[in-house]
Enzyme design. Structure first.
Site, short mmCIF file in Angstrom:
data_model
loop_
_atom_site.label_atom_id
_atom_site.label_comp_id
_atom_site.label_asym_id
_atom_site.label_seq_id
_atom_site.Cartn_x
_atom_site.Cartn_y
_atom_site.Cartn_z
N THR A 1 0.92 -1.18 0.00
CA THR A 1 0.20 -0.17 0.13
C THR A 1 0.91 1.07 -0.04
O THR A 1 2.14 1.28 0.60
CB THR A 1 -1.03 0.15 1.20
N PRO B 1 0.39 5.94 -0.09
CA PRO B 1 -0.39 7.03 0.35
C PRO B 1 -1.50 7.12 -0.72
O PRO B 1 -2.75 7.33 -0.26
CB PRO B 1 0.62 8.26 0.35
N SER C 1 -6.44 0.09 -2.52
CA SER C 1 -7.19 -1.00 -3.32
C SER C 1 -6.75 -1.03 -4.72
O SER C 1 -6.58 -1.90 -5.49
CB SER C 1 -8.64 -0.99 -3.48
N GLU D 1 -6.15 -5.45 4.40
CA GLU D 1 -5.98 -6.77 3.39
C GLU D 1 -7.07 -6.64 2.47
O GLU D 1 -7.36 -7.93 2.04
CB GLU D 1 -5.54 -7.82 4.25
N THR E 1 -10.73 -4.15 1.55
CA THR E 1 -11.86 -3.85 1.98
C THR E 1 -13.06 -4.77 1.68
O THR E 1 -12.89 -5.75 0.98
CB THR E 1 -12.40 -2.26 1.61
#
Length: 382
Positions: A128, A130, A134, A365, A367
């Site tokens: 991930t 900033p 997703s 991990e 949504t």
């Protein structure tokens, strides 16, 4: 004794071991750690000595050599006591350690797995960023080749153990934007020049599980630190997330069980109108719904774990387990606060922490919305 019966007995022994550890080494400190946002590194080293940080790692690399059913059980028991610790155990095992186990060269596995599996080192995993949660294929963290080395630049955010982790698996873009084969996974040790920790997040829940940025500024990494092939990083990450979703589902299951068990105990003890509140249908029906949803969650989680143990594809089942168990965790912990009434809103009782911790399970991990996309995609393939 048959193999099935033997495994059940082993699971019971593992459950008791995890439960005893959590009661002795975690429960006395959960609110102290939560209030201070303290990541208990010494306790994690001790946890490694008990085999809880290398659950899926073969014994030849210093691990416990167990399967997903045992792993689910360990996460479940720890999370019943503290979601923060359950989250860190899950991230360490299923993300960093499992990525190295699944895709590392023999040299890399022998170098890092014994340290990670025994808890001498804690692992982090960086996907991930900033501006890319997703939407990971738009990542801006880039690795460029330089002879026998790669130069890494960019920031990873929301990383469990992003500050204290001794080693991180980092997925960086090595090709074109939006190319699923344009990303590569690197193993980067703490202390490597150009690798530093950024902001530590001040969170609603899971406060004893450290979440921080990892910053790479002209960080030079030797090509031997690549996991698998150049360009395979995103594909690897998606496979790792199948196991990661089982981990978060197990975490959610444990949190829900913790909130439910506290609610049952309180409902039997709390007197109103001259009798325990468990006698009132409004409370007993709430407990019935909680118990049923928890049972259904566990069946989904165990099914996904069985497929994973068998080496079969479990993308849909892992997504279902993660989606359902995480939503149930929020529902159950919300109902738990309601059953406790005013006391449930205070930090003197355990359910407000389950309530705060549970929400992360619907986000981390992948949504709940992403899980629905995965489930729908898999369902429509037929």
């Amino acid at each position: 004794m048959g193999l099935a019966a033997e495994r059940i007995d082993n699971l019971q022994l593992i459950r008791q071991s995890a439960r005893d550890f959590a009661e002795t080494h975690i429960r006395p400190y959960i609110m102290e750690w939560d209030e201070a946002q303290f990541f208990p590194m010494d306790m994690f080293h001790r946890m490694g000595e008990h085999g809880f940080l290398g659950v899926l790692v073969p014994e030849e690399y210093g691990g416990a050599g167990l399967g997903y059913q045992e792993y689910i059980t360990i996460i479940d028991e720890i999370s019943k006591v503290c979601g923060s610790i359950g989250l860190s155990v899950a991230a360490h095992n299923s993300l960093c350690t499992n990525h190295i186990l699944s895709f590392g060269s023999e040299e890399i596995k022998r170098k890092y797995l014994p340290l990670l599996a025994t808890g001498q080192w804690i692992g982090a995993w960086g996907l991930t960023e900033p501006n890319t949660g997703s939407d990971a294929m738009r990542m801006q963290c880039v690795a460029t080749p330089d002879g026998d080395h790669w130069v890494l630049n960019g920031t990873k955010s929301w990383i469990t153990h992003g500050k204290s982790g001794h080693v991180a698996v980092v997925i960086a873009r090595t090709g074109e934007l939006l190319d699923s084969r344009g990303m590569t996974a690197f193993v980067v040790e703490r202390g490597t020049p150009g690798f530093s920790a950024g902001k530590k997040e001040n969170k609603l829940g899971m406060r004893a599980s450290e979440t921080a940025e990892m910053i790479f500024d002209n960080c030079v990494i030797h090509k031997s630190q690549i996991l698998g092939e150049i360009g395979d990083g995103f594909i690897q990450a998606m496979k790792i997330l199948d196991g990661g979703r089982i981990s978060i589902a197990s975490l959610a299951l444990g949190i829900a069980k913790g909130a439910y068990e506290a609610s049952v105990k309180y409902a039997k003890e709390r007197q109103q109108f001259g009798q325990p509140i468990s006698n009132f249908q409004a409370i007993s029906f709430k407990l019935a719904d909680m118990a049923t949803k928890i049972e259904a969650s566990e069946l989904l989680v165990r099914q996904a774990g069985s497929l994973k143990d068998a080496g079969e594809k479990c993308t849909k089942q892992a997504a279902m387990a993660k989606y359902y168990a995480s939503e149930v965790s929020v529902e159950v912990s919300t109902d738990a606060v309601q059953i406790f009434g005013g006391y449930g809103y205070t930090k003197d009782f355990p359910v407000e922490k389950f309530y705060r911790d549970s929400k992360l399970c619907t986000i981390g991990e992948g949504t709940s919305e992403i899980q629905k996309l995965v489930i729908a995609r898999e369902a429509l393939k037929g």
